[in-house]
Design a protein around this motif. Structure first.
Motif, PDB file in Angstrom:
ATOM      1  N   LEU A 196      27.867 -41.641  19.221  1.00  0.00           N
ATOM      2  CA  LEU A 196      28.461 -40.842  20.275  1.00  0.00           C
ATOM      3  C   LEU A 196      28.049 -39.391  20.059  1.00  0.00           C
ATOM      4  CD1 LEU A 196      30.471 -40.357  22.640  1.00  0.00           C
ATOM      5  CD2 LEU A 196      32.246 -40.096  20.878  1.00  0.00           C
ATOM      6  N   TYR A 197      27.584 -38.745  21.121  1.00  0.00           N
ATOM      7  CA  TYR A 197      27.174 -37.349  21.064  1.00  0.00           C
ATOM      8  C   TYR A 197      28.056 -36.535  22.002  1.00  0.00           C
ATOM      9  CZ  TYR A 197      22.942 -38.905  18.728  1.00  0.00           C
ATOM     10  OH  TYR A 197      22.061 -39.452  17.830  1.00  0.00           O
ATOM     11  N   LEU A 198      28.471 -35.363  21.547  1.00  0.00           N
ATOM     12  CA  LEU A 198      29.280 -34.451  22.346  1.00  0.00           C
ATOM     13  C   LEU A 198      28.603 -33.094  22.379  1.00  0.00           C
ATOM     14  CD1 LEU A 198      32.795 -35.287  20.832  1.00  0.00           C
ATOM     15  CD2 LEU A 198      31.786 -36.216  22.919  1.00  0.00           C
ATOM     16  N   ALA A 199      28.532 -32.487  23.566  1.00  0.00           N
ATOM     17  CA  ALA A 199      27.965 -31.148  23.704  1.00  0.00           C
ATOM     18  C   ALA A 199      29.113 -30.162  23.823  1.00  0.00           C
ATOM     19  CB  ALA A 199      27.061 -31.074  24.922  1.00  0.00           C
ATOM     20  N   HIS A 200      29.201 -29.274  22.848  1.00  0.00           N
ATOM     21  CA  HIS A 200      30.252 -28.253  22.816  1.00  0.00           C
ATOM     22  C   HIS A 200      29.668 -26.896  23.199  1.00  0.00           C
ATOM     23  CE1 HIS A 200      33.061 -30.714  20.328  1.00  0.00           C
ATOM     24  NE2 HIS A 200      31.926 -31.270  19.925  1.00  0.00           N
ATOM     25  N   HIS A 201      30.469 -26.091  23.888  1.00  0.00           N
ATOM     26  CA  HIS A 201      30.089 -24.706  24.162  1.00  0.00           C
ATOM     27  C   HIS A 201      31.366 -23.881  24.226  1.00  0.00           C
ATOM     28  CE1 HIS A 201      28.849 -21.168  26.506  1.00  0.00           C
ATOM     29  NE2 HIS A 201      27.722 -21.325  25.825  1.00  0.00           N
ATOM     30  N   ASP A 202      31.446 -22.860  23.397  1.00  0.00           N
ATOM     31  CA  ASP A 202      32.640 -22.000  23.322  1.00  0.00           C
ATOM     32  C   ASP A 202      33.928 -22.809  23.184  1.00  0.00           C
ATOM     33  OD1 ASP A 202      31.121 -19.694  23.475  1.00  0.00           O
ATOM     34  OD2 ASP A 202      31.373 -19.494  25.655  1.00  0.00           O
ATOM     35  N   GLY A 203      33.882 -23.866  22.377  1.00  0.00           N
ATOM     36  CA  GLY A 203      35.064 -24.667  22.106  1.00  0.00           C
ATOM     37  C   GLY A 203      35.374 -25.749  23.126  1.00  0.00           C
ATOM     38  N   ASP A 204      34.625 -25.810  24.213  1.00  0.00           N
ATOM     39  CA  ASP A 204      34.843 -26.835  25.232  1.00  0.00           C
ATOM     40  C   ASP A 204      33.793 -27.938  25.112  1.00  0.00           C
ATOM     41  OD1 ASP A 204      37.004 -25.576  26.509  1.00  0.00           O
ATOM     42  OD2 ASP A 204      35.657 -24.385  27.775  1.00  0.00           O
ATOM     43  N   ILE A 205      34.219 -29.179  25.319  1.00  0.00           N
ATOM     44  CA  ILE A 205      33.267 -30.280  25.407  1.00  0.00           C
ATOM     45  C   ILE A 205      32.807 -30.350  26.862  1.00  0.00           C
ATOM     46  CG2 ILE A 205      32.925 -32.763  25.228  1.00  0.00           C
ATOM     47  CD1 ILE A 205      35.035 -32.779  23.013  1.00  0.00           C
ATOM     48  N   LEU A 206      31.505 -30.178  27.058  1.00  0.00           N
ATOM     49  CA  LEU A 206      30.947 -30.152  28.413  1.00  0.00           C
ATOM     50  C   LEU A 206      30.222 -31.431  28.790  1.00  0.00           C
ATOM     51  CD1 LEU A 206      29.540 -26.509  28.485  1.00  0.00           C
ATOM     52  CD2 LEU A 206      31.767 -27.349  29.274  1.00  0.00           C
ATOM     53  N   ALA A 207      29.798 -32.211  27.796  1.00  0.00           N
ATOM     54  CA  ALA A 207      29.070 -33.452  28.087  1.00  0.00           C
ATOM     55  C   ALA A 207      29.208 -34.398  26.906  1.00  0.00           C
ATOM     56  CB  ALA A 207      27.597 -33.165  28.363  1.00  0.00           C
ATOM     57  N   ALA A 208      29.016 -35.683  27.192  1.00  0.00           N
ATOM     58  CA  ALA A 208      29.056 -36.710  26.157  1.00  0.00           C
ATOM     59  C   ALA A 208      28.049 -37.794  26.513  1.00  0.00           C
ATOM     60  CB  ALA A 208      30.456 -37.317  26.056  1.00  0.00           C
ATOM     61  N   ALA A 209      27.550 -38.480  25.490  1.00  0.00           N
ATOM     62  CA  ALA A 209      26.596 -39.572  25.718  1.00  0.00           C
ATOM     63  C   ALA A 209      26.633 -40.526  24.538  1.00  0.00           C
ATOM     64  CB  ALA A 209      25.181 -39.028  25.902  1.00  0.00           C
ATOM     65  N   THR A 210      26.232 -41.760  24.791  1.00  0.00           N
ATOM     66  CA  THR A 210      26.102 -42.741  23.716  1.00  0.00           C
ATOM     67  C   THR A 210      24.643 -43.163  23.595  1.00  0.00           C
ATOM     68  OG1 THR A 210      26.608 -44.573  25.213  1.00  0.00           O
ATOM     69  CG2 THR A 210      28.443 -43.650  23.940  1.00  0.00           C
ATOM     70  N   MET A 211      24.235 -43.445  22.369  1.00  0.00           N
ATOM     71  CA  MET A 211      22.882 -43.893  22.067  1.00  0.00           C
ATOM     72  C   MET A 211      22.987 -45.211  21.321  1.00  0.00           C
ATOM     73  SD  MET A 211      19.922 -41.877  19.929  1.00  0.00           S
ATOM     74  CE  MET A 211      20.264 -42.425  18.243  1.00  0.00           C
ATOM     75  N   LEU A 212      22.202 -46.188  21.754  1.00  0.00           N
ATOM     76  CA  LEU A 212      22.196 -47.515  21.144  1.00  0.00           C
ATOM     77  C   LEU A 212      20.809 -47.781  20.575  1.00  0.00           C
ATOM     78  CD1 LEU A 212      23.712 -50.222  20.739  1.00  0.00           C
ATOM     79  CD2 LEU A 212      22.748 -50.946  22.918  1.00  0.00           C
ATOM     80  N   THR A 213      20.758 -48.255  19.330  1.00  0.00           N
ATOM     81  CA  THR A 213      19.489 -48.523  18.665  1.00  0.00           C
ATOM     82  C   THR A 213      19.400 -49.999  18.294  1.00  0.00           C
ATOM     83  OG1 THR A 213      19.513 -46.316  17.701  1.00  0.00           O
ATOM     84  CG2 THR A 213      18.032 -47.906  16.695  1.00  0.00           C
ATOM     85  N   VAL A 214      18.277 -50.637  18.692  1.00  0.00           N
ATOM     86  CA  VAL A 214      17.975 -52.004  18.287  1.00  0.00           C
ATOM     87  C   VAL A 214      16.526 -51.994  17.829  1.00  0.00           C
ATOM     88  CG1 VAL A 214      17.792 -54.416  18.989  1.00  0.00           C
ATOM     89  CG2 VAL A 214      19.611 -52.981  19.948  1.00  0.00           C
ATOM     90  N   GLY A 215      16.326 -52.159  16.543  1.00  0.00           N
ATOM     91  CA  GLY A 215      14.975 -52.081  15.990  1.00  0.00           C
ATOM     92  C   GLY A 215      14.393 -50.700  16.204  1.00  0.00           C
ATOM     93  N   THR A 216      13.240 -50.642  16.844  1.00  0.00           N
ATOM     94  CA  THR A 216      12.593 -49.357  17.100  1.00  0.00           C
ATOM     95  C   THR A 216      12.772 -48.909  18.548  1.00  0.00           C
ATOM     96  OG1 THR A 216      10.477 -50.425  17.579  1.00  0.00           O
ATOM     97  CG2 THR A 216      10.868 -49.709  15.289  1.00  0.00           C
TER      98      THR A 216
END
Length: 120
Positions: free
Chosen positions: A7-27
């Motif tokens: 899970l990735y969160l983008a913070h700016h000046d203490g606020d979360i402005l965006a989020a995303a998930t990344m899934l890895t299977v092999g390469t």
């Protein structure tokens, strides 16, 4: 594997402005889901998340970074054209796959969901 999904969160000046998930299977790495607020778009939180995810994917040895689906039209009135521009702007290429299918385990609930989705 603890690195299979992140899970990735983008913070700016203490606020979360965006989020995303990344899934890895092999390469192969997929940008699975993402969301952002309309606040502070000028700081480009989605770009920051994608850059970090691509950097991490490279460090994991990924050979493919998959943004997943895009719209099938270039019609400017389509609400997904902006998403297409964002994904194409990363320099990738579009690939067509077989798609997705539903396999309803409960036919009655599946019909109810279909009815709900057509009316919302």
């Amino acid at each position: 594997d603890p690195d299979r999904m992140r899970l990735y969160l983008a913070h700016h000046d203490g606020d979360i402005l965006a989020a995303a998930t990344m899934l890895t299977v092999g390469t192969h790495v997929w940008y699975s889901y993402g969301a952002s607020t309309s606040r502070r778009r000028e700081v480009q939180p989605n770009n920051a998340i994608q850059w970090r995810m691509m950097t991490d994917a490279h460090e994991l040895g990924a050979t493919v970074y998959d943004f997943r689906g895009i719209t099938d039209t270039l019609d400017e009135t389509d609400h997904l054209v902006g998403l297409l521009r964002f994904k194409a702007g990363a320099g990738g290429e579009a690939a067509e796959y077989l798609g997705e299918w539903d396999f309803p385990l409960n036919r009655l609930l599946h019909k109810a969901l279909d009815l709900y989705m057509t009316r919302r």
